[in-house]
Design an enzyme around this catalytic site. Structure first.
Site, PDB file in Angstrom:
ATOM      1  N   TRP A   1      38.355  71.052 151.435  1.00  0.00           N
ATOM      2  CA  TRP A   1      39.405  70.819 152.543  1.00  0.00           C
ATOM      3  C   TRP A   1      38.605  70.883 153.787  1.00  0.00           C
ATOM      4  O   TRP A   1      37.511  71.342 154.261  1.00  0.00           O
ATOM      5  CB  TRP A   1      40.221  72.216 152.381  1.00  0.00           C
ATOM      6  CG  TRP A   1      41.409  72.338 153.225  1.00  0.00           C
ATOM      7  CD1 TRP A   1      42.120  71.385 153.512  1.00  0.00           C
ATOM      8  CD2 TRP A   1      41.844  73.706 153.614  1.00  0.00           C
ATOM      9  NE1 TRP A   1      43.312  71.706 154.240  1.00  0.00           N
ATOM     10  CE2 TRP A   1      43.175  73.411 154.330  1.00  0.00           C
ATOM     11  CE3 TRP A   1      41.317  74.943 153.613  1.00  0.00           C
ATOM     12  CZ2 TRP A   1      44.038  73.869 154.988  1.00  0.00           C
ATOM     13  CZ3 TRP A   1      42.412  75.860 154.125  1.00  0.00           C
ATOM     14  CH2 TRP A   1      43.489  75.568 155.002  1.00  0.00           C
TER      15      TRP A   1
ATOM     16  N   TYR B   1      44.523  66.990 150.940  1.00  0.00           N
ATOM     17  CA  TYR B   1      43.252  67.040 151.710  1.00  0.00           C
ATOM     18  C   TYR B   1      42.942  65.521 152.310  1.00  0.00           C
ATOM     19  O   TYR B   1      42.253  65.478 153.123  1.00  0.00           O
ATOM     20  CB  TYR B   1      41.987  67.254 150.917  1.00  0.00           C
ATOM     21  CG  TYR B   1      42.363  68.732 150.154  1.00  0.00           C
ATOM     22  CD1 TYR B   1      43.084  69.703 150.646  1.00  0.00           C
ATOM     23  CD2 TYR B   1      41.031  69.241 149.508  1.00  0.00           C
ATOM     24  CE1 TYR B   1      43.093  70.897 150.109  1.00  0.00           C
ATOM     25  CE2 TYR B   1      41.106  70.499 148.833  1.00  0.00           C
ATOM     26  CZ  TYR B   1      42.333  71.261 149.120  1.00  0.00           C
ATOM     27  OH  TYR B   1      42.157  72.622 148.757  1.00  0.00           O
TER      28      TYR B   1
ATOM     29  N   HIS C   1      49.745  72.100 143.296  1.00  0.00           N
ATOM     30  CA  HIS C   1      49.091  72.659 144.484  1.00  0.00           C
ATOM     31  C   HIS C   1      49.738  73.987 144.907  1.00  0.00           C
ATOM     32  O   HIS C   1      49.125  74.991 145.404  1.00  0.00           O
ATOM     33  CB  HIS C   1      48.790  71.791 145.684  1.00  0.00           C
ATOM     34  CG  HIS C   1      47.786  72.096 146.691  1.00  0.00           C
ATOM     35  ND1 HIS C   1      47.399  71.259 147.316  1.00  0.00           N
ATOM     36  CD2 HIS C   1      46.981  73.222 146.820  1.00  0.00           C
ATOM     37  CE1 HIS C   1      46.308  71.638 148.116  1.00  0.00           C
ATOM     38  NE2 HIS C   1      46.354  72.720 147.860  1.00  0.00           N
TER      39      HIS C   1
ATOM     40  N   ASN D   1      48.273  78.843 143.560  1.00  0.00           N
ATOM     41  CA  ASN D   1      49.077  79.617 144.400  1.00  0.00           C
ATOM     42  C   ASN D   1      49.999  80.203 143.540  1.00  0.00           C
ATOM     43  O   ASN D   1      51.236  80.549 144.122  1.00  0.00           O
ATOM     44  CB  ASN D   1      49.537  78.975 145.668  1.00  0.00           C
ATOM     45  CG  ASN D   1      48.339  78.773 146.709  1.00  0.00           C
ATOM     46  OD1 ASN D   1      47.754  79.652 147.107  1.00  0.00           O
ATOM     47  ND2 ASN D   1      48.238  77.422 146.809  1.00  0.00           N
TER      48      ASN D   1
ATOM     49  N   GLN E   1      44.482  78.573 140.978  1.00  0.00           N
ATOM     50  CA  GLN E   1      43.650  78.544 142.039  1.00  0.00           C
ATOM     51  C   GLN E   1      44.262  79.635 142.812  1.00  0.00           C
ATOM     52  O   GLN E   1      45.309  79.217 143.440  1.00  0.00           O
ATOM     53  CB  GLN E   1      43.321  77.227 142.214  1.00  0.00           C
ATOM     54  CG  GLN E   1      42.273  77.301 143.479  1.00  0.00           C
ATOM     55  CD  GLN E   1      41.712  76.069 143.700  1.00  0.00           C
ATOM     56  OE1 GLN E   1      41.991  75.381 144.961  1.00  0.00           O
ATOM     57  NE2 GLN E   1      41.265  74.960 143.018  1.00  0.00           N
TER      58      GLN E   1
ATOM     59  N   SER F   1      38.604  79.952 149.390  1.00  0.00           N
ATOM     60  CA  SER F   1      38.210  80.496 150.715  1.00  0.00           C
ATOM     61  C   SER F   1      37.942  81.684 150.562  1.00  0.00           C
ATOM     62  O   SER F   1      38.044  82.934 150.975  1.00  0.00           O
ATOM     63  CB  SER F   1      39.785  80.604 151.663  1.00  0.00           C
ATOM     64  OG  SER F   1      40.275  79.482 151.945  1.00  0.00           O
ATOM     65  N   PRO F   2      36.466  81.937 149.800  1.00  0.00           N
ATOM     66  CA  PRO F   2      35.980  83.468 149.485  1.00  0.00           C
ATOM     67  C   PRO F   2      35.499  83.959 150.630  1.00  0.00           C
ATOM     68  O   PRO F   2      35.402  85.242 150.633  1.00  0.00           O
ATOM     69  CB  PRO F   2      34.914  82.875 148.329  1.00  0.00           C
ATOM     70  CG  PRO F   2      34.634  81.354 148.853  1.00  0.00           C
ATOM     71  CD  PRO F   2      35.963  80.729 148.977  1.00  0.00           C
TER      72      PRO F   2
ATOM     73  N   LYS G   1      33.801  76.058 150.702  1.00  0.00           N
ATOM     74  CA  LYS G   1      33.934  74.707 151.298  1.00  0.00           C
ATOM     75  C   LYS G   1      32.934  74.611 152.410  1.00  0.00           C
ATOM     76  O   LYS G   1      32.777  75.597 153.218  1.00  0.00           O
ATOM     77  CB  LYS G   1      35.323  74.702 151.974  1.00  0.00           C
ATOM     78  CG  LYS G   1      35.758  73.413 152.425  1.00  0.00           C
ATOM     79  CD  LYS G   1      35.173  73.029 153.821  1.00  0.00           C
ATOM     80  CE  LYS G   1      35.870  73.635 154.945  1.00  0.00           C
ATOM     81  NZ  LYS G   1      35.154  73.193 156.412  1.00  0.00           N
TER      82      LYS G   1
ATOM     83  N   ASN H   1      25.112  78.916 149.584  1.00  0.00           N
ATOM     84  CA  ASN H   1      26.207  79.420 148.916  1.00  0.00           C
ATOM     85  C   ASN H   1      25.969  79.502 147.472  1.00  0.00           C
ATOM     86  O   ASN H   1      26.656  80.263 146.650  1.00  0.00           O
ATOM     87  CB  ASN H   1      27.336  78.676 149.334  1.00  0.00           C
ATOM     88  CG  ASN H   1      27.887  78.808 150.452  1.00  0.00           C
ATOM     89  OD1 ASN H   1      27.699  79.579 151.257  1.00  0.00           O
ATOM     90  ND2 ASN H   1      28.824  77.699 150.967  1.00  0.00           N
TER      91      ASN H   1
END
Length: 285
Positions: free
Chosen positions: A23, A51, A109, A149, A170, A197-198, A239, A249
């Site tokens: 993203w 994206y 999504h 989501n 996700q 988005s950890p 990301k 990471n």
């Protein structure tokens, strides 16, 4: 480095337990980012129609020097697509843009279009979009299928009528935002939770309690956050287009104690996500 570790999805397909999120990586930079990630050891790349970088990600996959079957590629059906015909076309469009014969995982999504996130009733539209994913899965265009989501009621809507159950959900999962009941529900339904988005889109870089915990383990804040998601049994998708960050990471060869995991699980939610609060997944609306 944790490369080589995998989860096994409900249909037996294995998926690398750490992925690279893309993203906000521009299309013209995506191919280079993918190639750098592959050099470092990543074998799992996550993108989406929204994206607007599928072309670049596909180019990176095709030119990374590895056989196609060594890579795991995820994309997502645009949240606004809530009918069968448009979904069928969009799946084919993703394959064409990426220049790939198949996609390893494709997700819906969001259960609602972004402009009405957590708003109206799109149950029938989600069933139609899911039917298109099922057909593409059965024809071999997609190796696995899932959602993103989706809350429990959204999943129940799909599970009530599907011929192929979702294999992945996700979700936004990070310290201070751990949807424990939904994660448990997904586990019971054999749905793997992927954690996007950890690092809370970078907001944890300024979080004093998390900084103290990271220092205790001698790791960076992103490493602590990503390791947290792994120990929840989820699949983190940090990301970055920066090769140094990609390498850091994946350096997760440490373990957070049960006591510290308990502290992190009960940490207060972030008050906001800074400039990213405008996005529905962070604002909740």
């Amino acid at each position: 480095m944790i490369f080589g570790e995998t989860y096994t999805l409900s249909n037996g397909v294995t998926i690398p337990e750490l992925g690279l999120g893309t993203w906000f990586i521009p299309d013209e930079e995506a191919a280079g980012a993918v190639r750098e990630a592959v050099k470092i050891g990543y074998r799992h790349i996550d993108t989406a129609q929204a994206y607007e970088n599928e072309r670049g990600v596909g180019e990176g996959i095709r030119t990374c020097g590895l056989a196609r079957e060594e890579m795991f590629v995820t994309t997502k059906l645009a949240a606004e697509i809530k009918n069968y015909e448009e979904a069928v076309k969009a799946i084919d469009d993703s394959l064409e843009k990426m220049g790939l014969d198949y996609i390893d995982l494709m997700l819906i999504h969001s259960p609602q279009p972004w402009a009405d996130f957590r708003g109206g009733d799109y149950a029938e539209g989600n069933r139609e979009a899911w039917r298109a994913l099922e057909d593409a899965y059965k024809s071999g265009k997609l190796r696995t299928i899932g959602v993103s989501n989706f809350k429990e009621q959204d999943l129940e809507n799909i599970l009530a009528s599907c011929t192929v159950a979702p294999m992945v959900n996700q979700l936004l999962v990070h310290i201070g935002n751990t949807p424990a009941a939904l994660i448990k529900y997904c586990e019971e339904k054999k749905i793997l939770v992927e954690a996007y988005s950890p690092v809370a889109h970078g907001e944890f870089m300024r979080h004093p309690e998390v900084a103290v915990m990271a220092e205790k383990y001698g790791v960076t804040i992103p490493q602590l956050c990503i390791r947290y998601d792994l120990q929840l049994g989820t699949l983190p998708l940090p990301k970055t287009a920066n090769p140094e960050h990609m390498r850091d990471n994946a350096a997760l060869d440490f373990e957070i104690s049960e006591q510290d995991m308990a502290i992190l699980k009960t940490m207060q939610p972030l008050k906001d996500y800074g400039e990213f609060s405008v996005f529905p997944v962070f604002s909740g609306k």
